[in-house]
Design a protein around this motif. Structure first.
Motif, short mmCIF file in Angstrom:
data_model
loop_
_atom_site.label_atom_id
_atom_site.label_comp_id
_atom_site.label_asym_id
_atom_site.label_seq_id
_atom_site.Cartn_x
_atom_site.Cartn_y
_atom_site.Cartn_z
N LEU A 180 0.83 -1.20 0.00
CA LEU A 180 0.00 0.00 0.00
C LEU A 180 0.87 1.26 0.00
O LEU A 180 0.68 2.17 -0.81
CB LEU A 180 -0.90 -0.02 1.23
N LEU A 181 1.85 1.30 0.88
CA LEU A 181 2.70 2.49 1.00
C LEU A 181 3.61 2.70 -0.20
O LEU A 181 4.13 3.80 -0.41
CB LEU A 181 3.53 2.40 2.28
N SER A 182 3.79 1.67 -1.00
CA SER A 182 4.63 1.83 -2.19
C SER A 182 4.03 2.81 -3.19
O SER A 182 4.72 3.28 -4.10
CB SER A 182 4.86 0.47 -2.86
N ALA A 183 2.75 3.14 -3.01
CA ALA A 183 2.15 4.18 -3.85
C ALA A 183 2.73 5.55 -3.54
O ALA A 183 2.66 6.48 -4.36
CB ALA A 183 0.64 4.21 -3.65
N VAL A 184 3.33 5.70 -2.35
CA VAL A 184 3.91 6.98 -1.94
C VAL A 184 5.40 7.01 -2.22
O VAL A 184 5.94 7.99 -2.75
CB VAL A 184 3.63 7.23 -0.45
N ASP A 185 6.10 5.93 -1.84
CA ASP A 185 7.53 5.78 -2.13
C ASP A 185 7.91 4.33 -1.86
O ASP A 185 7.10 3.55 -1.37
CB ASP A 185 8.38 6.74 -1.29
N ALA A 186 9.15 3.99 -2.17
CA ALA A 186 9.60 2.60 -2.04
C ALA A 186 9.36 2.06 -0.64
O ALA A 186 9.67 2.74 0.35
CB ALA A 186 11.08 2.51 -2.40
N SER A 187 8.83 0.85 -0.55
CA SER A 187 8.44 0.27 0.74
C SER A 187 8.89 -1.18 0.82
O SER A 187 9.07 -1.86 -0.19
CB SER A 187 6.92 0.34 0.93
N ALA A 188 9.04 -1.65 2.06
CA ALA A 188 9.45 -3.03 2.28
C ALA A 188 8.98 -3.47 3.66
O ALA A 188 8.63 -2.65 4.51
CB ALA A 188 10.97 -3.17 2.18
N VAL A 189 8.97 -4.78 3.88
CA VAL A 189 8.68 -5.36 5.19
C VAL A 189 10.00 -5.56 5.92
O VAL A 189 10.99 -6.01 5.34
CB VAL A 189 7.94 -6.70 5.05
N THR A 190 10.04 -5.21 7.20
CA THR A 190 11.20 -5.48 8.03
C THR A 190 10.84 -6.54 9.08
O THR A 190 9.73 -6.53 9.61
CB THR A 190 11.73 -4.22 8.74
N THR A 191 11.78 -7.44 9.36
CA THR A 191 11.59 -8.41 10.43
C THR A 191 12.39 -8.01 11.67
O THR A 191 12.56 -8.81 12.59
CB THR A 191 12.02 -9.81 9.97
N ASP A 192 12.88 -6.78 11.67
CA ASP A 192 13.63 -6.26 12.82
C ASP A 192 13.20 -4.81 13.06
O ASP A 192 13.99 -3.88 12.92
CB ASP A 192 15.13 -6.35 12.57
N LEU A 193 11.92 -4.66 13.41
CA LEU A 193 11.36 -3.32 13.58
C LEU A 193 12.12 -2.50 14.60
O LEU A 193 12.36 -1.30 14.40
CB LEU A 193 9.89 -3.44 14.00
N TRP A 194 12.52 -3.12 15.70
CA TRP A 194 13.11 -2.35 16.79
C TRP A 194 14.47 -1.77 16.41
O TRP A 194 14.77 -0.63 16.76
CB TRP A 194 13.22 -3.22 18.04
N THR A 195 15.29 -2.52 15.69
CA THR A 195 16.56 -1.98 15.24
C THR A 195 16.35 -0.86 14.23
O THR A 195 17.04 0.17 14.24
CB THR A 195 17.44 -3.08 14.63
N GLU A 196 15.37 -1.06 13.34
CA GLU A 196 15.05 0.00 12.37
C GLU A 196 14.57 1.26 13.09
O GLU A 196 14.93 2.38 12.70
CB GLU A 196 13.97 -0.49 11.41
N ARG A 197 13.78 1.07 14.13
CA ARG A 197 13.31 2.22 14.91
C ARG A 197 14.50 2.96 15.54
O ARG A 197 14.54 4.19 15.55
CB ARG A 197 12.38 1.75 16.03
N TRP A 198 15.45 2.20 16.09
CA TRP A 198 16.59 2.85 16.73
C TRP A 198 17.43 3.61 15.71
O TRP A 198 17.90 4.71 15.98
CB TRP A 198 17.44 1.83 17.49
N ALA A 199 17.62 3.03 14.54
CA ALA A 199 18.39 3.71 13.49
C ALA A 199 17.73 5.02 13.10
O ALA A 199 18.40 6.05 12.93
CB ALA A 199 18.55 2.80 12.27
N LYS A 200 16.39 4.99 12.97
CA LYS A 200 15.67 6.22 12.61
C LYS A 200 15.75 7.24 13.74
O LYS A 200 15.89 8.44 13.50
CB LYS A 200 14.20 5.88 12.29
N LEU A 201 15.67 6.76 14.98
CA LEU A 201 15.79 7.67 16.12
C LEU A 201 17.16 8.34 16.12
O LEU A 201 17.26 9.55 16.32
CB LEU A 201 15.56 6.91 17.42
N CYS A 202 18.21 7.56 15.88
CA CYS A 202 19.56 8.14 15.82
C CYS A 202 19.63 9.22 14.75
O CYS A 202 20.16 10.31 14.98
CB CYS A 202 20.59 7.05 15.54
N ALA A 203 19.10 8.91 13.57
CA ALA A 203 19.14 9.87 12.47
C ALA A 203 18.38 11.14 12.82
O ALA A 203 18.84 12.26 12.54
CB ALA A 203 18.57 9.23 11.21
#
Length: 353
Positions: A180-203
């Motif tokens: 659904l979100l790929s209509a806005v920009d490139a999208s993917a499923v992550t199996t490590d949400l928490w690490t992705e969250r931390w990376a985004k928080l750092c950024a």
């Protein structure tokens, strides 16, 4: 074309991210409801549609806009998915609102910054909560009914949206929401949400508060030597805390965490690599992109920095670690929010003091 979900797509929160996603989904043919508490914004969308102004062009989408007081209407809708796109300090009441009126079968996706999934899950239920991370969107509200994106679509070179289940497994519903979100920009499923969250928080902690205090655009923050140097220090402090909390980042802005730490410690080669990584972030942007913190300060609104730099500083203190740059930025932002500090490049001296 077969749409990835069947039913209404609801977004609670019509700020820059919510409006960008609502406009993109509506343009792709989805039936979108955007709920917001800004009356002028709701009226403008009802009168003339929701306009998305991006480097690729300007489009106006037909989005159904509701005021917060109309949220009770959700109980009668066939809702495929609901996105929570409010400010972080509004998370608790917004999640409670969805828990009250959203049909119980509809999943709730936290398309926000910082670590909010547990708070949302406590309100709406763990089984229906997913997280979605939007990186490199670079959006701001240009006025009621108009959202502007400074970053080019696809400029990130990978997934801009990452959708994940709290339990870490790959599921059909996560795949549908990513599609659904790929209509806005490139999208993917992550199996490590928490690490992705931390990376985004750092950024986020590296740039948004810094932009807000200095009054500089994101391009300037990324490319000026003085602000980029502060961003490097912020990265190193956040990475050190993350390691203590058990987060193992592979990269941050495309380079290994160790490089950021070495750069902050004075390694010349590492610093060059880090500054180049920041400059690459600016390459995919157009002039005029403002951080959310700078937008909020200019409008006299609270910022989310307490959930960014303030969170890093608080967790570091709890663990007996040092995050002085984060603590300083959080403290200065509190002064700016209360009108006791004028924003501008001169604040760099106080950040570095």
């Amino acid at each position: 074309m077969t749409l990835p979900v069947s039913g209404r797509v609801v977004l609670l929160g019509g700020g820059a991210v919510g409006s960008l996603v609502a406009g993109g989904l509506a343009t792709a043919g989805h039936d979108v409801v955007l709920i917001d508490g800004w009356p002028e914004h709701v009226r403008a969308i009802r009168a003339q549609g929701l306009t998305v102004d991006a480097p690729e062009g300007r489009q106006t989408a037909a989005v159904e806009a509701w005021d917060l007081g109309e949220a009770h209407r959700l109980r009668d809708l066939d809702v495929a998915v609901s996105f929570l796109t409010v400010k972080l300090y509004d998370t608790d009441w917004a999640a409670a609102l969805l828990a009250t009126w959203l049909p119980p079968t509809a999943p709730v996706v936290t398309l926000q910054n910082a670590l909010v999934e547990e708070r949302v899950a406590r309100a709406v239920g763990w089984g229906r909560t997913l997280g979605a991370i939007g990186a490199g969107l670079n959006v701001f509200m240009a006025g009621p009914g108009v959202v502007r994106r400074a970053g080019r679509r696809g400029a990130a070179g990978g997934a801009v949206f990452k959708v994940g289940e709290l339990h870490g497994r790959r599921t059909p519903r996560a795949e549908r929401i990513a599609a659904l979100l790929s209509a806005v920009d490139a999208s993917a499923v992550t199996t490590d949400l928490w690490t992705e969250r931390w990376a985004k928080l750092c950024a986020n902690t590296m740039t948004t508060g810094l932009s807000g205090l200095t009054g500089l655009s994101l391009i300037e923050v990324y490319t000026r030597v003085d602000t980029a140097g502060v961003a490097v220090q912020l990265a190193a402090e956040a990475i050190a805390l993350g390691a203590a909390l058990g987060f193992r980042l592979e990269t941050l802005f495309g380079i290994p965490p160790r490089v950021w730490c070495d750069a902050a410690a004075g390694n010349a080669a590492a610093l060059t690599t880090a500054l180049d990584a920041l400059a690459r972030q600016a390459a995919g942007m157009v002039e005029g992109g403002m951080s959310g913190t700078l937008q909020d300060l200019r409008k006299g609104r609270p910022t989310e920095v307490a959930f960014f730099n303030g969170f890093i500083a608080g967790e570091a203190e709890r663990l007996g670690l040092a995050a002085p740059t984060h603590a300083r930025i959080a403290a200065l932002i509190r002064e700016a929010e209360r009108g006791r500090l004028a924003i501008g490049p001169h604040t760099l001296e106080r950040i570095l003091r």
